[in-house]
Design a protein around this motif. Structure first.
Motif, PDB file in Angstrom:
ATOM      1  N   ASP A   1      90.262  27.781  29.252  1.00 49.73           N
ATOM      2  CA  ASP A   1      91.591  28.029  28.699  1.00 49.73           C
ATOM      3  C   ASP A   1      91.505  28.271  27.194  1.00 49.73           C
ATOM      4  O   ASP A   1      91.488  27.327  26.411  1.00 49.73           O
ATOM      5  CB  ASP A   1      92.503  26.829  29.002  1.00 49.73           C
ATOM      6  CG  ASP A   1      93.912  27.026  28.448  1.00 49.73           C
ATOM      7  OD1 ASP A   1      94.251  28.170  28.071  1.00 49.73           O
ATOM      8  OD2 ASP A   1      94.673  26.040  28.427  1.00 49.73           O
TER       9      ASP A   1
ATOM     10  N   LYS B   1      94.439  29.416  21.176  1.00 50.97           N
ATOM     11  CA  LYS B   1      94.281  28.063  20.652  1.00 50.97           C
ATOM     12  C   LYS B   1      93.487  28.096  19.350  1.00 50.97           C
ATOM     13  O   LYS B   1      92.691  28.998  19.145  1.00 50.97           O
ATOM     14  CB  LYS B   1      93.504  27.205  21.651  1.00 50.97           C
ATOM     15  CG  LYS B   1      94.267  26.822  22.898  1.00 50.97           C
ATOM     16  CD  LYS B   1      93.429  25.931  23.793  1.00 50.97           C
ATOM     17  CE  LYS B   1      94.177  25.549  25.061  1.00 50.97           C
ATOM     18  NZ  LYS B   1      95.385  24.742  24.819  1.00 50.97           N
TER      19      LYS B   1
ATOM     20  N   ASN C   1      91.891  31.828  31.306  1.00 47.10           N
ATOM     21  CA  ASN C   1      93.038  32.237  30.477  1.00 47.10           C
ATOM     22  C   ASN C   1      92.491  32.769  29.153  1.00 47.10           C
ATOM     23  O   ASN C   1      92.159  31.991  28.266  1.00 47.10           O
ATOM     24  CB  ASN C   1      93.972  31.051  30.251  1.00 47.10           C
ATOM     25  CG  ASN C   1      95.248  31.431  29.508  1.00 47.10           C
ATOM     26  OD1 ASN C   1      95.676  32.593  29.557  1.00 47.10           O
ATOM     27  ND2 ASN C   1      95.860  30.474  28.830  1.00 47.10           N
TER      28      ASN C   1
ATOM     29  N   ASP D   1      99.810  30.024  26.531  1.00 48.68           N
ATOM     30  CA  ASP D   1      98.954  28.841  26.644  1.00 48.68           C
ATOM     31  C   ASP D   1      99.520  27.818  27.636  1.00 48.68           C
ATOM     32  O   ASP D   1      98.845  26.857  28.001  1.00 48.68           O
ATOM     33  CB  ASP D   1      98.762  28.205  25.258  1.00 48.68           C
ATOM     34  CG  ASP D   1      97.552  27.281  25.206  1.00 48.68           C
ATOM     35  OD1 ASP D   1      96.776  27.272  26.178  1.00 48.68           O
ATOM     36  OD2 ASP D   1      97.394  26.589  24.187  1.00 48.68           O
ATOM     37  N   ALA D   2     100.761  28.005  28.050  1.00 50.29           N
ATOM     38  CA  ALA D   2     101.307  27.136  29.102  1.00 50.29           C
ATOM     39  C   ALA D   2     101.050  27.827  30.438  1.00 50.29           C
ATOM     40  O   ALA D   2     101.977  28.225  31.160  1.00 50.29           O
ATOM     41  CB  ALA D   2     102.791  26.874  28.869  1.00 50.29           C
ATOM     42  N   GLU D   3      99.743  27.993  30.735  1.00 52.14           N
ATOM     43  CA  GLU D   3      99.326  28.801  31.891  1.00 52.14           C
ATOM     44  C   GLU D   3      99.140  27.968  33.151  1.00 52.14           C
ATOM     45  O   GLU D   3      99.225  28.497  34.256  1.00 52.14           O
ATOM     46  CB  GLU D   3      98.042  29.546  31.557  1.00 52.14           C
ATOM     47  CG  GLU D   3      96.742  28.753  31.763  1.00 52.14           C
ATOM     48  CD  GLU D   3      96.623  27.526  30.861  1.00 52.14           C
ATOM     49  OE1 GLU D   3      97.258  27.531  29.784  1.00 52.14           O
ATOM     50  OE2 GLU D   3      95.928  26.565  31.231  1.00 52.14           O
TER      51      GLU D   3
HETATM   52 MN    MN Z   1      96.788  26.342  28.008  1.00 55.49          MN
END
Ligand code: MN
Ligand code: BES
Ligand code: ZN
Length: 501
Positions: free
Chosen positions: A275, A282, A325, A352-354
Protein backbone atom coordinates in the motif's frame (compact mmCIF):
# COMPACT_ATOMS: atom_id res chain seq x y z
CA UNK A 1 9.75 -27.55 19.59
CA UNK A 2 7.89 -30.78 20.07
CA UNK A 3 5.70 -30.91 23.19
CA UNK A 4 4.48 -34.08 24.89
CA UNK A 5 2.69 -34.81 28.17
CA UNK A 6 4.41 -36.38 31.16
CA UNK A 7 3.20 -37.70 34.51
CA UNK A 8 5.20 -39.10 37.47
CA UNK A 9 7.58 -37.64 40.06
CA UNK A 10 9.51 -34.66 38.68
CA UNK A 11 12.29 -35.10 41.27
CA UNK A 12 13.08 -38.61 40.05
CA UNK A 13 12.52 -38.02 36.32
CA UNK A 14 15.74 -37.76 34.40
CA UNK A 15 15.83 -34.69 32.21
CA UNK A 16 18.36 -32.19 30.87
CA UNK A 17 16.41 -29.34 32.44
CA UNK A 18 13.73 -29.40 35.10
CA UNK A 19 11.64 -26.21 35.18
CA UNK A 20 9.78 -25.17 38.34
CA UNK A 21 8.01 -22.15 39.72
CA UNK A 22 8.30 -20.23 43.00
CA UNK A 23 6.15 -17.32 44.11
CA UNK A 24 7.26 -13.94 45.29
CA UNK A 25 7.58 -14.11 49.06
CA UNK A 26 9.17 -17.54 48.90
CA UNK A 27 6.17 -19.86 48.58
CA UNK A 28 6.91 -22.98 46.54
CA UNK A 29 4.53 -24.72 44.16
CA UNK A 30 3.65 -28.32 45.07
CA UNK A 31 6.24 -29.85 42.75
CA UNK A 32 8.82 -27.29 43.85
CA UNK A 33 8.25 -28.46 47.42
CA UNK A 34 8.76 -32.10 46.48
CA UNK A 35 11.88 -31.23 44.50
CA UNK A 36 13.19 -29.07 47.32
CA UNK A 37 12.79 -31.94 49.75
CA UNK A 38 14.52 -34.45 47.46
CA UNK A 39 17.40 -32.03 46.95
CA UNK A 40 17.82 -31.33 50.65
CA UNK A 41 16.57 -27.80 50.38
CA UNK A 42 18.30 -26.60 47.19
CA UNK A 43 15.41 -24.30 46.27
CA UNK A 44 14.91 -22.86 49.73
CA UNK A 45 18.65 -22.22 49.93
CA UNK A 46 18.47 -20.41 46.61
CA UNK A 47 15.65 -18.22 47.88
CA UNK A 48 17.51 -17.58 51.09
CA UNK A 49 20.57 -16.44 49.16
CA UNK A 50 18.47 -13.57 47.81
CA UNK A 51 19.40 -14.29 44.20
CA UNK A 52 15.81 -15.16 43.31
CA UNK A 53 13.01 -12.95 44.62
CA UNK A 54 10.25 -14.76 42.77
CA UNK A 55 9.29 -11.81 40.57
CA UNK A 56 7.34 -12.94 37.50
CA UNK A 57 9.73 -13.98 34.77
CA UNK A 58 12.94 -13.86 36.84
CA UNK A 59 14.88 -17.15 36.85
CA UNK A 60 17.99 -18.87 38.17
CA UNK A 61 19.63 -22.01 36.80
CA UNK A 62 21.19 -24.58 39.15
CA UNK A 63 23.49 -27.23 37.73
CA UNK A 64 23.48 -30.89 38.81
CA UNK A 65 21.58 -30.31 42.05
CA UNK A 66 22.17 -33.15 44.50
CA UNK A 67 19.41 -35.70 45.05
CA UNK A 68 17.65 -35.02 41.73
CA UNK A 69 17.65 -36.84 38.42
CA UNK A 70 18.03 -33.66 36.33
CA UNK A 71 21.16 -32.08 34.84
CA UNK A 72 19.81 -28.59 35.38
CA UNK A 73 17.14 -27.08 37.58
CA UNK A 74 15.59 -23.87 36.32
CA UNK A 75 13.68 -22.06 39.05
CA UNK A 76 11.31 -19.44 37.67
CA UNK A 77 9.67 -16.60 39.55
CA UNK A 78 5.87 -16.54 39.21
CA UNK A 79 5.10 -13.24 40.96
CA UNK A 80 2.62 -12.93 43.80
CA UNK A 81 0.41 -16.01 44.05
CA UNK A 82 -2.85 -14.07 44.19
CA UNK A 83 -1.83 -11.82 41.29
CA UNK A 84 -1.44 -14.69 38.82
CA UNK A 85 -3.45 -14.04 35.68
CA UNK A 86 -3.31 -14.83 31.96
CA UNK A 87 -0.78 -12.12 31.17
CA UNK A 88 1.55 -13.06 34.03
CA UNK A 89 1.31 -16.75 33.21
CA UNK A 90 2.26 -16.01 29.63
CA UNK A 91 5.23 -14.00 30.86
CA UNK A 92 6.36 -16.78 33.20
CA UNK A 93 6.15 -19.55 30.58
CA UNK A 94 7.88 -17.39 28.00
CA UNK A 95 10.68 -16.45 30.42
CA UNK A 96 11.16 -20.10 31.43
CA UNK A 97 11.45 -21.37 27.87
CA UNK A 98 13.65 -18.43 26.85
CA UNK A 99 16.06 -19.19 29.70
CA UNK A 100 16.10 -22.91 28.89
CA UNK A 101 16.95 -22.07 25.29
CA UNK A 102 20.14 -20.29 26.36
CA UNK A 103 21.56 -23.61 27.60
CA UNK A 104 22.83 -26.70 25.81
CA UNK A 105 19.81 -28.71 27.02
CA UNK A 106 18.10 -30.60 24.21
CA UNK A 107 14.94 -31.28 26.17
CA UNK A 108 13.20 -30.04 29.30
CA UNK A 109 10.52 -31.10 31.76
CA UNK A 110 8.23 -28.15 32.42
CA UNK A 111 6.30 -28.15 35.71
CA UNK A 112 4.30 -24.96 35.37
CA UNK A 113 0.90 -26.53 34.73
CA UNK A 114 0.09 -26.69 38.43
CA UNK A 115 -0.14 -22.91 38.77
CA UNK A 116 -3.65 -21.61 39.33
CA UNK A 117 -4.59 -19.14 36.56
CA UNK A 118 -8.09 -17.66 36.98
CA UNK A 119 -9.69 -21.09 36.77
CA UNK A 120 -8.09 -21.92 33.41
CA UNK A 121 -7.92 -25.69 32.96
CA UNK A 122 -5.04 -28.04 32.16
CA UNK A 123 -5.82 -27.85 28.44
CA UNK A 124 -5.48 -24.07 28.38
CA UNK A 125 -2.15 -24.08 30.18
CA UNK A 126 -0.60 -26.80 28.04
CA UNK A 127 -1.87 -25.00 24.96
CA UNK A 128 -0.18 -21.81 26.01
CA UNK A 129 3.11 -23.67 26.43
CA UNK A 130 2.84 -25.19 22.95
CA UNK A 131 2.05 -21.78 21.47
CA UNK A 132 4.87 -19.99 23.26
CA UNK A 133 7.34 -22.74 22.35
CA UNK A 134 6.42 -22.44 18.68
CA UNK A 135 6.60 -18.65 18.76
CA UNK A 136 10.09 -18.68 20.29
CA UNK A 137 11.19 -21.06 17.57
CA UNK A 138 9.91 -18.84 14.76
CA UNK A 139 12.58 -17.60 12.36
CA UNK A 140 12.13 -15.66 9.17
CA UNK A 141 14.94 -16.49 6.78
CA UNK A 142 13.27 -17.01 3.42
CA UNK A 143 15.00 -14.02 1.87
CA UNK A 144 18.36 -14.34 3.60
CA UNK A 145 21.23 -15.95 1.73
CA UNK A 146 22.74 -17.28 4.96
CA UNK A 147 20.47 -19.18 7.30
CA UNK A 148 21.10 -18.90 11.02
CA UNK A 149 23.02 -21.96 12.20
CA UNK A 150 23.62 -21.47 15.93
CA UNK A 151 20.04 -22.17 16.93
CA UNK A 152 19.25 -23.26 20.51
CA UNK A 153 19.37 -27.06 20.81
CA UNK A 154 16.18 -27.25 22.91
CA UNK A 155 13.89 -29.31 20.67
CA UNK A 156 11.66 -31.32 23.01
CA UNK A 157 9.48 -30.27 25.92
CA UNK A 158 7.68 -32.53 28.34
CA UNK A 159 4.71 -30.87 29.96
CA UNK A 160 4.23 -32.25 33.42
CA UNK A 161 0.69 -33.02 34.67
CA UNK A 162 -0.54 -34.58 37.89
CA UNK A 163 -2.81 -37.34 36.62
CA UNK A 164 -4.52 -39.04 33.69
CA UNK A 165 -7.45 -36.60 33.59
CA UNK A 166 -5.09 -33.67 33.30
CA UNK A 167 -3.03 -35.59 30.77
CA UNK A 168 -6.06 -35.98 28.52
CA UNK A 169 -6.84 -32.28 28.74
CA UNK A 170 -3.22 -31.28 28.24
CA UNK A 171 -2.95 -33.40 25.10
CA UNK A 172 -5.91 -31.58 23.61
CA UNK A 173 -4.41 -28.26 24.62
CA UNK A 174 -1.10 -29.10 23.00
CA UNK A 175 -2.84 -30.12 19.78
CA UNK A 176 -4.71 -26.80 19.76
CA UNK A 177 -1.63 -24.77 20.58
CA UNK A 178 0.39 -26.51 17.90
CA UNK A 179 -2.33 -25.91 15.30
CA UNK A 180 -2.71 -22.25 16.26
CA UNK A 181 1.07 -21.83 16.08
CA UNK A 182 1.13 -23.43 12.62
CA UNK A 183 -1.53 -20.97 11.48
CA UNK A 184 0.39 -18.07 13.00
CA UNK A 185 3.60 -19.17 11.31
CA UNK A 186 1.91 -19.15 7.91
CA UNK A 187 0.45 -15.71 8.68
CA UNK A 188 3.84 -14.36 9.79
CA UNK A 189 5.72 -15.77 6.82
CA UNK A 190 3.28 -14.25 4.34
CA UNK A 191 3.35 -10.95 6.21
CA UNK A 192 7.13 -10.75 6.43
CA UNK A 193 7.70 -11.51 2.77
CA UNK A 194 8.37 -8.34 0.76
CA UNK A 195 5.85 -6.87 -1.66
CA UNK A 196 7.89 -7.86 -4.70
CA UNK A 197 7.57 -11.53 -3.77
CA UNK A 198 4.26 -11.63 -1.93
CA UNK A 199 2.08 -10.28 -4.75
CA UNK A 200 -1.65 -10.98 -5.17
CA UNK A 201 -0.72 -13.85 -7.49
CA UNK A 202 1.70 -15.26 -4.89
CA UNK A 203 -0.94 -15.04 -2.15
CA UNK A 204 -3.35 -16.91 -4.41
CA UNK A 205 -0.72 -19.59 -5.06
CA UNK A 206 -0.14 -20.01 -1.34
CA UNK A 207 -3.87 -20.39 -0.81
CA UNK A 208 -3.94 -23.02 -3.56
CA UNK A 209 -1.10 -24.84 -1.84
CA UNK A 210 -3.18 -24.86 1.33
CA UNK A 211 -6.05 -26.34 -0.65
CA UNK A 212 -3.79 -29.05 -2.05
CA UNK A 213 -2.48 -29.93 1.37
CA UNK A 214 -5.77 -30.23 3.24
CA UNK A 215 -8.52 -32.35 1.74
CA UNK A 216 -11.17 -30.26 3.53
CA UNK A 217 -10.07 -26.99 1.93
CA UNK A 218 -11.17 -26.06 -1.57
CA UNK A 219 -9.60 -22.97 -3.13
CA UNK A 220 -10.92 -20.97 -6.05
CA UNK A 221 -9.17 -17.88 -7.41
CA UNK A 222 -10.96 -15.23 -9.44
CA UNK A 223 -8.92 -13.15 -11.86
CA UNK A 224 -9.67 -9.55 -12.89
CA UNK A 225 -11.82 -10.65 -15.81
CA UNK A 226 -14.06 -12.70 -13.54
CA UNK A 227 -14.27 -9.81 -11.07
CA UNK A 228 -15.19 -7.43 -13.86
CA UNK A 229 -18.04 -9.74 -14.84
CA UNK A 230 -19.29 -9.65 -11.27
CA UNK A 231 -19.21 -5.85 -11.30
CA UNK A 232 -16.47 -5.38 -8.70
CA UNK A 233 -15.78 -1.83 -9.82
CA UNK A 234 -14.61 -0.74 -6.40
CA UNK A 235 -12.03 -3.49 -5.95
CA UNK A 236 -10.74 -3.16 -9.51
CA UNK A 237 -10.34 0.62 -9.16
CA UNK A 238 -7.68 -0.08 -6.53
CA UNK A 239 -5.65 -2.47 -8.67
CA UNK A 240 -5.94 -0.32 -11.81
CA UNK A 241 -2.77 1.60 -10.91
CA UNK A 242 -0.74 -1.56 -10.48
CA UNK A 243 0.98 -3.90 -12.92
CA UNK A 244 0.29 -6.86 -10.68
CA UNK A 245 -3.22 -8.11 -11.39
CA UNK A 246 -5.68 -8.37 -8.50
CA UNK A 247 -7.02 -11.69 -7.28
CA UNK A 248 -10.03 -12.72 -5.27
CA UNK A 249 -9.08 -15.77 -3.24
CA UNK A 250 -11.87 -18.00 -1.97
CA UNK A 251 -10.92 -20.84 0.39
CA UNK A 252 -13.75 -23.06 1.62
CA UNK A 253 -13.11 -25.24 4.64
CA UNK A 254 -15.68 -27.96 5.00
CA UNK A 255 -15.61 -29.59 8.40
CA UNK A 256 -19.22 -30.65 8.69
CA UNK A 257 -19.61 -33.98 6.98
CA UNK A 258 -23.29 -34.55 7.69
CA UNK A 259 -25.74 -34.17 4.83
CA UNK A 260 -27.31 -31.27 6.71
CA UNK A 261 -25.70 -28.22 5.23
CA UNK A 262 -24.50 -25.86 7.88
CA UNK A 263 -24.19 -22.18 7.09
CA UNK A 264 -20.58 -21.07 7.22
CA UNK A 265 -18.70 -18.46 9.14
CA UNK A 266 -17.16 -16.24 6.46
CA UNK A 267 -13.81 -14.58 7.20
CA UNK A 268 -12.89 -11.74 4.86
CA UNK A 269 -9.25 -10.59 5.01
CA UNK A 270 -7.68 -7.50 3.48
CA UNK A 271 -4.93 -8.72 1.18
CA UNK A 272 -3.27 -5.47 0.10
CA UNK A 273 0.21 -6.77 -0.77
CA UNK A 274 1.69 -3.28 -0.87
CA UNK A 275 0.00 0.00 0.00
CA UNK A 276 1.86 3.05 -1.31
CA UNK A 277 -1.35 5.03 -0.95
CA UNK A 278 -1.91 5.39 -4.69
CA UNK A 279 -2.18 8.95 -6.04
CA UNK A 280 -2.82 10.11 -2.45
CA UNK A 281 0.67 8.79 -1.89
CA UNK A 282 2.00 8.09 1.60
CA UNK A 283 5.08 9.82 3.05
CA UNK A 284 8.28 7.84 2.54
CA UNK A 285 9.23 7.17 6.15
CA UNK A 286 8.23 3.68 7.17
CA UNK A 287 6.47 2.99 3.90
CA UNK A 288 8.18 -0.41 3.70
CA UNK A 289 5.86 -1.52 6.49
CA UNK A 290 2.97 -1.34 4.08
CA UNK A 291 4.06 -4.76 2.85
CA UNK A 292 2.16 -5.85 5.95
CA UNK A 293 -1.09 -4.51 4.57
CA UNK A 294 -2.08 -8.05 3.57
CA UNK A 295 -1.92 -9.36 7.14
CA UNK A 296 -5.71 -9.60 7.40
CA UNK A 297 -5.75 -11.91 4.40
CA UNK A 298 -2.79 -13.85 5.77
CA UNK A 299 -4.57 -14.25 9.13
CA UNK A 300 -7.63 -15.64 7.36
CA UNK A 301 -5.45 -18.24 5.60
CA UNK A 302 -3.62 -18.96 8.88
CA UNK A 303 -6.92 -19.49 10.69
CA UNK A 304 -8.07 -21.91 7.99
CA UNK A 305 -4.81 -23.82 8.33
CA UNK A 306 -5.23 -24.08 12.10
CA UNK A 307 -8.81 -25.36 11.95
CA UNK A 308 -7.92 -27.78 9.15
CA UNK A 309 -5.11 -29.15 11.35
CA UNK A 310 -7.66 -29.63 14.14
CA UNK A 311 -10.32 -30.94 11.74
CA UNK A 312 -12.90 -28.75 13.47
CA UNK A 313 -16.49 -29.73 12.72
CA UNK A 314 -17.53 -26.37 11.31
CA UNK A 315 -17.79 -24.73 7.90
CA UNK A 316 -15.65 -21.66 7.32
CA UNK A 317 -15.10 -19.73 4.12
CA UNK A 318 -12.13 -17.41 3.72
CA UNK A 319 -12.43 -14.61 1.18
CA UNK A 320 -9.29 -12.59 0.50
CA UNK A 321 -9.35 -9.68 -1.93
CA UNK A 322 -5.72 -9.23 -2.98
CA UNK A 323 -4.30 -6.18 -4.71
CA UNK A 324 -1.54 -3.59 -4.69
CA UNK A 325 -2.21 0.12 -4.25
CA UNK A 326 0.23 2.09 -6.40
CA UNK A 327 0.17 5.34 -8.34
CA UNK A 328 0.41 5.36 -12.12
CA UNK A 329 -1.37 6.88 -15.10
CA UNK A 330 -4.18 4.39 -14.83
CA UNK A 331 -4.62 4.65 -11.06
CA UNK A 332 -7.83 5.90 -9.48
CA UNK A 333 -7.75 9.58 -8.52
CA UNK A 334 -9.35 11.71 -5.83
CA UNK A 335 -12.82 12.60 -7.05
CA UNK A 336 -13.26 9.46 -9.14
CA UNK A 337 -16.58 7.72 -8.70
CA UNK A 338 -16.81 3.95 -8.94
CA UNK A 339 -19.70 1.49 -8.75
CA UNK A 340 -19.32 -1.37 -6.30
CA UNK A 341 -20.68 -4.89 -6.88
CA UNK A 342 -23.57 -4.01 -4.55
CA UNK A 343 -24.63 -1.24 -6.95
CA UNK A 344 -23.78 1.51 -4.49
CA UNK A 345 -21.56 4.25 -5.88
CA UNK A 346 -18.45 5.57 -4.12
CA UNK A 347 -16.66 8.87 -4.46
CA UNK A 348 -12.96 8.19 -3.87
CA UNK A 349 -11.74 11.23 -1.98
CA UNK A 350 -8.54 9.60 -0.81
CA UNK A 351 -6.98 6.75 -2.77
CA UNK A 352 -5.15 5.70 0.39
CA UNK A 353 -8.43 4.54 1.92
CA UNK A 354 -8.25 1.52 -0.39
CA UNK A 355 -8.82 -1.31 2.09
CA UNK A 356 -12.52 -0.61 2.37
CA UNK A 357 -12.76 -0.39 -1.42
CA UNK A 358 -11.56 -3.95 -1.87
CA UNK A 359 -13.36 -5.30 1.20
CA UNK A 360 -16.80 -4.02 0.22
CA UNK A 361 -16.82 -6.03 -3.01
CA UNK A 362 -15.40 -9.08 -1.25
CA UNK A 363 -18.19 -8.90 1.34
CA UNK A 364 -20.87 -8.52 -1.31
CA UNK A 365 -19.39 -11.58 -3.00
CA UNK A 366 -19.43 -13.46 0.32
CA UNK A 367 -23.22 -13.18 0.52
CA UNK A 368 -23.51 -16.07 -1.93
CA UNK A 369 -22.36 -18.43 0.83
CA UNK A 370 -25.41 -17.43 2.93
CA UNK A 371 -23.12 -16.83 5.90
CA UNK A 372 -24.23 -17.29 9.47
CA UNK A 373 -21.54 -14.80 10.48
CA UNK A 374 -19.19 -12.49 8.60
CA UNK A 375 -15.97 -11.24 10.20
CA UNK A 376 -13.66 -9.00 8.25
CA UNK A 377 -10.04 -8.61 9.30
CA UNK A 378 -8.05 -5.66 8.04
CA UNK A 379 -5.08 -3.38 8.63
CA UNK A 380 -7.55 -0.65 7.88
CA UNK A 381 -6.64 2.57 9.65
CA UNK A 382 -3.62 4.31 11.11
CA UNK A 383 -6.13 5.88 13.50
CA UNK A 384 -6.58 2.51 15.18
CA UNK A 385 -2.87 2.42 16.03
CA UNK A 386 -3.25 5.84 17.62
CA UNK A 387 -6.34 4.80 19.58
CA UNK A 388 -5.31 1.36 20.85
CA UNK A 389 -1.62 0.97 20.13
CA UNK A 390 -0.36 -2.54 19.52
CA UNK A 391 -2.05 -4.22 22.45
CA UNK A 392 -5.61 -4.56 21.22
CA UNK A 393 -7.28 -4.89 17.83
CA UNK A 394 -10.19 -2.54 17.16
CA UNK A 395 -13.55 -4.33 17.11
CA UNK A 396 -16.82 -2.99 15.72
CA UNK A 397 -19.94 -4.54 14.26
CA UNK A 398 -23.70 -4.76 14.10
CA UNK A 399 -24.27 -7.74 16.42
CA UNK A 400 -23.42 -7.40 20.10
CA UNK A 401 -23.54 -11.17 20.76
CA UNK A 402 -20.92 -11.72 18.08
CA UNK A 403 -18.79 -8.90 19.42
CA UNK A 404 -19.01 -10.25 22.95
CA UNK A 405 -18.00 -13.70 21.71
CA UNK A 406 -14.96 -12.22 19.94
CA UNK A 407 -13.96 -10.12 22.96
CA UNK A 408 -14.20 -13.25 25.06
CA UNK A 409 -12.13 -15.31 22.61
CA UNK A 410 -9.54 -12.53 22.62
CA UNK A 411 -9.24 -12.58 26.40
CA UNK A 412 -8.98 -16.37 26.55
CA UNK A 413 -6.30 -16.52 23.87
CA UNK A 414 -4.30 -13.52 25.04
CA UNK A 415 -5.00 -11.87 21.67
CA UNK A 416 -7.31 -9.12 22.78
CA UNK A 417 -9.67 -6.73 21.03
CA UNK A 418 -11.44 -3.62 22.26
CA UNK A 419 -14.84 -2.46 21.08
CA UNK A 420 -15.44 0.96 19.56
CA UNK A 421 -18.93 2.38 18.94
CA UNK A 422 -20.59 2.15 15.55
CA UNK A 423 -23.27 4.76 16.04
CA UNK A 424 -25.23 6.14 13.05
CA UNK A 425 -23.94 9.64 13.86
CA UNK A 426 -20.50 8.61 12.64
CA UNK A 427 -21.88 7.22 9.41
CA UNK A 428 -23.02 10.71 8.40
CA UNK A 429 -19.38 11.67 7.94
CA UNK A 430 -19.39 9.54 4.78
CA UNK A 431 -21.97 11.65 2.94
CA UNK A 432 -21.01 12.73 -0.58
CA UNK A 433 -22.73 15.30 -2.81
CA UNK A 434 -21.84 13.24 -5.88
CA UNK A 435 -22.17 9.56 -4.97
CA UNK A 436 -23.93 7.27 -2.49
CA UNK A 437 -20.97 7.67 -0.16
CA UNK A 438 -17.42 8.96 0.07
CA UNK A 439 -14.62 6.55 0.92
CA UNK A 440 -13.36 8.73 3.78
CA UNK A 441 -15.08 10.60 6.60
CA UNK A 442 -12.51 13.17 7.62
CA UNK A 443 -9.88 13.11 10.35
CA UNK A 444 -12.17 12.47 13.28
CA UNK A 445 -12.87 8.87 14.40
CA UNK A 446 -11.09 7.37 11.40
CA UNK A 447 -11.36 3.79 12.62
CA UNK A 448 -15.08 4.13 13.19
CA UNK A 449 -15.87 5.79 9.86
CA UNK A 450 -13.82 3.07 8.15
CA UNK A 451 -16.03 0.48 9.82
CA UNK A 452 -19.15 2.52 8.96
CA UNK A 453 -18.16 2.33 5.30
CA UNK A 454 -17.90 -1.47 5.47
CA UNK A 455 -21.14 -1.52 7.46
CA UNK A 456 -22.94 -0.18 4.40
CA UNK A 457 -22.21 -3.50 2.67
CA UNK A 458 -23.26 -5.79 5.49
CA UNK A 459 -26.98 -5.09 5.67
CA UNK A 460 -28.80 -8.26 6.71
CA UNK A 461 -25.61 -9.94 7.88
CA UNK A 462 -24.39 -10.64 11.40
CA UNK A 463 -21.07 -8.88 11.02
CA UNK A 464 -17.97 -7.84 12.94
CA UNK A 465 -14.93 -5.89 11.81
CA UNK A 466 -11.45 -6.31 13.28
CA UNK A 467 -9.04 -3.44 12.65
CA UNK A 468 -5.61 -5.03 13.12
CA UNK A 469 -3.51 -2.05 11.98
CA UNK A 470 -1.77 -1.93 15.37
CA UNK A 471 -1.61 -5.63 16.20
CA UNK A 472 -0.62 -7.38 12.95
CA UNK A 473 3.06 -6.52 13.16
CA UNK A 474 5.71 -5.14 15.49
CA UNK A 475 8.02 -2.30 14.56
CA UNK A 476 11.46 -1.33 15.89
CA UNK A 477 13.94 -3.92 17.11
CA UNK A 478 11.38 -6.73 16.99
CA UNK A 479 10.09 -5.80 13.56
CA UNK A 480 8.00 -8.60 12.16
CA UNK A 481 4.52 -9.99 11.72
CA UNK A 482 2.84 -11.19 14.93
CA UNK A 483 0.42 -13.78 13.57
CA UNK A 484 -2.48 -11.97 15.22
CA UNK A 485 -5.46 -12.28 15.26
CA UNK A 486 -5.18 -16.01 14.45
CA UNK A 487 -5.35 -17.01 18.16
CA UNK A 488 -8.53 -14.98 18.70
CA UNK A 489 -10.25 -16.27 15.56
CA UNK A 490 -9.37 -19.91 16.21
CA UNK A 491 -10.53 -19.54 19.83
CA UNK A 492 -13.79 -18.04 18.61
CA UNK A 493 -14.33 -20.98 16.25
CA UNK A 494 -13.36 -23.51 18.95
CA UNK A 495 -15.88 -21.90 21.30
CA UNK A 496 -18.54 -22.04 18.60
CA UNK A 497 -17.94 -25.74 18.06
CA UNK A 498 -18.04 -26.39 21.82
CA UNK A 499 -21.33 -24.48 22.16
CA UNK A 500 -22.98 -26.47 19.35
CA UNK A 501 -22.18 -29.86 20.91
MN1 MN B 1 -4.01 2.94 2.36
N1 BES C 1 -3.12 0.32 5.29
C1 BES C 1 -3.47 1.62 5.73
C2 BES C 1 -3.69 1.72 7.23
C3 BES C 1 -2.48 1.64 8.10
C4 BES C 1 -1.65 2.73 8.25
C5 BES C 1 -2.22 0.52 8.83
C6 BES C 1 -0.57 2.66 9.09
C7 BES C 1 -1.14 0.46 9.69
C8 BES C 1 -0.31 1.54 9.82
C9 BES C 1 -4.75 2.07 5.04
O1 BES C 1 -4.92 1.63 3.75
C10 BES C 1 -4.72 3.57 5.01
O2 BES C 1 -3.88 4.09 4.36
N2 BES C 1 -5.65 4.19 5.72
C11 BES C 1 -5.71 5.60 5.78
C12 BES C 1 -7.17 5.98 5.78
C13 BES C 1 -7.41 7.46 5.65
C14 BES C 1 -6.95 7.93 4.28
C15 BES C 1 -8.86 7.72 5.85
C16 BES C 1 -5.02 6.07 7.06
O3 BES C 1 -5.15 5.40 8.08
O4 BES C 1 -4.32 7.07 6.99
ZN1 ZN D 1 -4.01 -0.08 3.26
Amino acid sequence: MHVTVKTGQPESTSTACLILGVFEGGKLTATAQAVDKASQGAIKALLKSGDLKGKAGQSVMLHHPAGLACDRLLVVGCGKEDAMDITTYHKVVKAALTAARTTAAKEALVCLGELEVNGRDAAWKARLCAEVAAQLGYRYDQTKSKKETDLPPLAKLQWWVADATEARLAKRGIAEGTAIAAGMTLTKDLGNLPGNICTPTYLAEQAKALGNHYKNIKVTVLDEKAMEKLGMGSLLSVSSGSRQPARLIVAEYNGVTTARKRKPVVLVGKGLTFDAGGISIKPGAGMDEMKYDMCGGAAVLGTLKAIAELELPINVVGVVPASENLPDGNANKPGDIVTSMSGQTIEILNTDAEGRLILCDAITYAKRFEPEIVIDVATLTGACVIALGKHASGLLGNDQDLIDALLDAGRASGDRAWQLPLWPEYDEQLKSPFADMANVGGREAGTITGACFIGRYTKGLRWAHLDIAGTAWDTGANKGATGRPVPMLVQYLLNRVAAKK
